[in-house]
Design a protein around this motif. Structure first.
Motif, PDB file in Angstrom:
ATOM      1  N   ARG A  43       0.856  -1.188   0.000  1.00 33.57           N
ATOM      2  CA  ARG A  43       0.000   0.000   0.000  1.00 33.57           C
ATOM      3  C   ARG A  43       0.889   1.234   0.000  1.00 33.57           C
ATOM      4  NH1 ARG A  43      -2.628  -4.009   2.453  1.00 33.57           N
ATOM      5  NH2 ARG A  43      -4.860  -4.223   2.073  1.00 33.57           N
ATOM      6  N   ASP A  44       0.853   1.927  -1.098  1.00 35.09           N
ATOM      7  CA  ASP A  44       1.731   3.077  -1.269  1.00 35.09           C
ATOM      8  C   ASP A  44       1.452   4.121  -0.206  1.00 35.09           C
ATOM      9  OD1 ASP A  44       2.366   1.633  -3.443  1.00 35.09           O
ATOM     10  OD2 ASP A  44       1.424   2.970  -4.909  1.00 35.09           O
ATOM     11  N   GLU A  45       2.520   4.584   0.446  1.00 34.35           N
ATOM     12  CA  GLU A  45       2.367   5.597   1.472  1.00 34.35           C
ATOM     13  C   GLU A  45       2.170   6.968   0.842  1.00 34.35           C
ATOM     14  OE1 GLU A  45       5.683   5.460   4.018  1.00 34.35           O
ATOM     15  OE2 GLU A  45       5.287   3.439   4.785  1.00 34.35           O
ATOM     16  N   LYS A  46       1.282   7.758   1.461  1.00 40.89           N
ATOM     17  CA  LYS A  46       1.025   9.112   0.993  1.00 40.89           C
ATOM     18  C   LYS A  46       1.397  10.114   2.085  1.00 40.89           C
ATOM     19  CE  LYS A  46      -2.848   7.830  -2.006  1.00 40.89           C
ATOM     20  NZ  LYS A  46      -4.274   8.103  -2.327  1.00 40.89           N
ATOM     21  N   THR A  95       8.793  -0.583  -1.725  1.00 43.17           N
ATOM     22  CA  THR A  95       7.987   0.479  -1.139  1.00 43.17           C
ATOM     23  C   THR A  95       6.720   0.795  -1.909  1.00 43.17           C
ATOM     24  OG1 THR A  95       9.334   2.117  -2.322  1.00 43.17           O
ATOM     25  CG2 THR A  95       9.999   1.551  -0.066  1.00 43.17           C
ATOM     26  N   THR A  96       6.600   0.301  -3.149  1.00 42.12           N
ATOM     27  CA  THR A  96       5.383   0.508  -3.925  1.00 42.12           C
ATOM     28  C   THR A  96       4.979  -0.795  -4.584  1.00 42.12           C
ATOM     29  OG1 THR A  96       6.477   1.109  -6.011  1.00 42.12           O
ATOM     30  CG2 THR A  96       6.076   2.881  -4.412  1.00 42.12           C
ATOM     31  N   GLN A  97       3.690  -0.939  -4.869  1.00 42.53           N
ATOM     32  CA  GLN A  97       3.200  -2.145  -5.533  1.00 42.53           C
ATOM     33  C   GLN A  97       3.737  -2.259  -6.947  1.00 42.53           C
ATOM     34  OE1 GLN A  97       1.779  -4.642  -4.351  1.00 42.53           O
ATOM     35  NE2 GLN A  97       0.951  -5.757  -6.109  1.00 42.53           N
ATOM     36  N   GLU A  99       6.582  -1.153  -8.071  1.00 44.39           N
ATOM     37  CA  GLU A  99       7.985  -1.578  -7.976  1.00 44.39           C
ATOM     38  C   GLU A  99       8.087  -3.062  -7.658  1.00 44.39           C
ATOM     39  OE1 GLU A  99      11.862   0.238  -5.715  1.00 44.39           O
ATOM     40  OE2 GLU A  99      10.150  -0.320  -4.446  1.00 44.39           O
TER      41      GLU A  99
END
Length: 309
Positions: A43-46, A95-97, A99
Motif C-alpha cells: 500500500r503506497d504511502e502518501k 515500497t510501492t506495488q 515496484e
C-alpha cells in the motif's frame, strides 16, 4: 576470492530487482515454500496532507490473489511442486506495488533466461546472513548469505506471483563463503558433513563456528535475488584436487614451460601430436581444385543440433 563477489559481499541498489522478505520471518518463509507463498499488496504511502478517512483502494487483482492460476513452465512446475493452495503471505522490502511487481517480473525473467541459455538456475533465497570483517582491524564489514535455497516464481493471472521451492536443485551452504572462511582459518561446516535440507541446523552450526569471533554476527535475514555459485564449485574442486593437479607432469609443462625442468621427449604423445608428426613427414600435396560446399552455420541449425555441436 575477490570481495566483489556478491556471495561474499551482498549489496544492491534501491533500483535492483532483489528484495528482502521482511515478514513472516525466516521460519515462516521456509514453512510456506512447499505449498507456495504469495506476496502481500504494497500500500503506497502518501503524505499526511493527502490522507483521507477512506481506506486505500486495493487493486482489482492484488498480488496476494490466487484465483485463475496460469503457471509458467519452470523446473519445479514440471515436477508438480506446490500444487496446493498457497497459505503464507510475504511482505517484501519494496515500497510501492508497481515496484514490487516489476521486480518480481524481472527476477522471473532472468531466472528463465539463464536456465534456457546455460542450464543454470540462479533464482534463490539467501537464508540467514553473516555480517563479518576480513580482519579485526578492518573498518568495512561485509554481509554474506549463509544458505542458498533454490526457488521459482510462478506468475498467476494478472500481476500476482507465487514463490515456491525448486525441487530440481538442492539447498547448499554458500560455497564462496566456505572457501573464504577456510582462508581465514575458521572451522566452517563442510558440505559433506551436513544435511543441506535441514536449514535451521545449518544456521546453528554456523553460529557455533563464529561464536568466538569478535564483531561477527549471524542474522535471520532472508533475501530473494539471483545468485550464481557455479564458479565457486569449480574452484572448490580444484582446491580439493590440488595435489593431483600439481603432480601431473603435463600440467607442470603447460603451466611452467621450459622452467618445469621436464624434457620434451618424456611427455606422453597425444593423438594430435602423432598426427602432426605424421603429416610433417609426408610430402605436401597441392590444394584440390574441386569446389566444396561449406558446412551450414550452426545458427541455422535447430536448437538441439546446434547445442550438440
Amino acid at each position: 576470492m575477490s570481495l566483489r563477489n556478491r556471495l561474499l559481499n551482498y549489496q544492491r541498489r534501491s533500483s535492483s530487482a532483489g528484495m528482502d522478505l521482511v515478514e513472516p520471518g525466516l521460519a515462516g518463509v521456509l514453512e510456506g515454500l512447499s505449498q507456495g507463498c504469495t506476496f502481500s499488496v504494497v500500500r503506497d504511502e502518501k503524505p499526511d496532507d493527502e490522507i483521507t478517512g477512506s481506506a486505500p483502494a486495493i487493486a482489482a487483482n492484488p498480488a496476494g490473489s490466487i484465483s485463475g492460476a496460469r503457471g509458467i513452465d519452470t523446473p519445479a512446475s514440471r515436477a508438480g511442486v506446490g500444487g496446493g493452495r498457497p497459505g503464507v503471505q510475504l511482505k517484501s522490502s519494496k515500497t510501492t506495488q508497481v515496484e514490487q511487481v516489476r521486480h518480481l517480473r524481472r527476477l522471473a525473467l532472468v531466472a528463465r533466461e539463464k536456465f534456457n541459455d546455460y542450464g543454470l538456475w540462479v533464482l534463490h533465497l539467501g537464508v540467514g546472513f553473516l555480517d563479518w570483517t576480513p580482519a579485526t582491524s578492518a573498518e568495512k564489514s561485509f554481509s554474506s548469505p549463509l544458505v542458498i535455497v533454490p526457488v521459482v516464481l510462478e506468475r498467476r493471472r494478472g500481476d500476482s506471483y507465487v514463490l515456491k521451492i525448486n525441487t530440481d536443485e538442492e539447498p547448499s551452504l554458500n560455497p564462496a563463503l566456505a572457501i573464504k572462511m577456510g582462508e581465514l582459518g575458521i572451522e566452517w561446516p563442510r558440505g559433506d558433513q551436513v544435511d543441506h535440507r535441514d536449514i535451521p541446523e545449518l544456521l546453528a552450526r554456523v553460529r557455533h563456528a563464529v561464536a568466538g569471533v569478535r564483531g561477527w554476527k549471524v542474522t535471520n535475514r532472508v533475501v530473494l535475488d539471483t545468485f550464481n555459485s557455479s564458479k565457486e564449485v569449480m574452484y572448490r574442486d580444484l582446491l580439493d584436487n590440488a595435489d593431483r593437479v600439481q603432480a601431473s607432469a603435463l600440467v607442470r609443462a603447460i603451466g611452467l614451460g621450459a622452467d618445469s625442468g621436464i624434457a620434451s621427449g618424456t611427455l606422453p604423445s597425444t593423438p594430435s601430436t602423432r598426427t602432426a608428426s605424421t603429416r610433417s613427414s609426408r610430402p605436401r600435396r597441392p590444394p584440390s581444385c574441386s569446389t566444396r560446399t561449406p558446412p551450414n552455420d550452426s545458427a541455422s541449425l535447430p536448437r538441439s543440433k546446434a547445442a550438440a555441436s
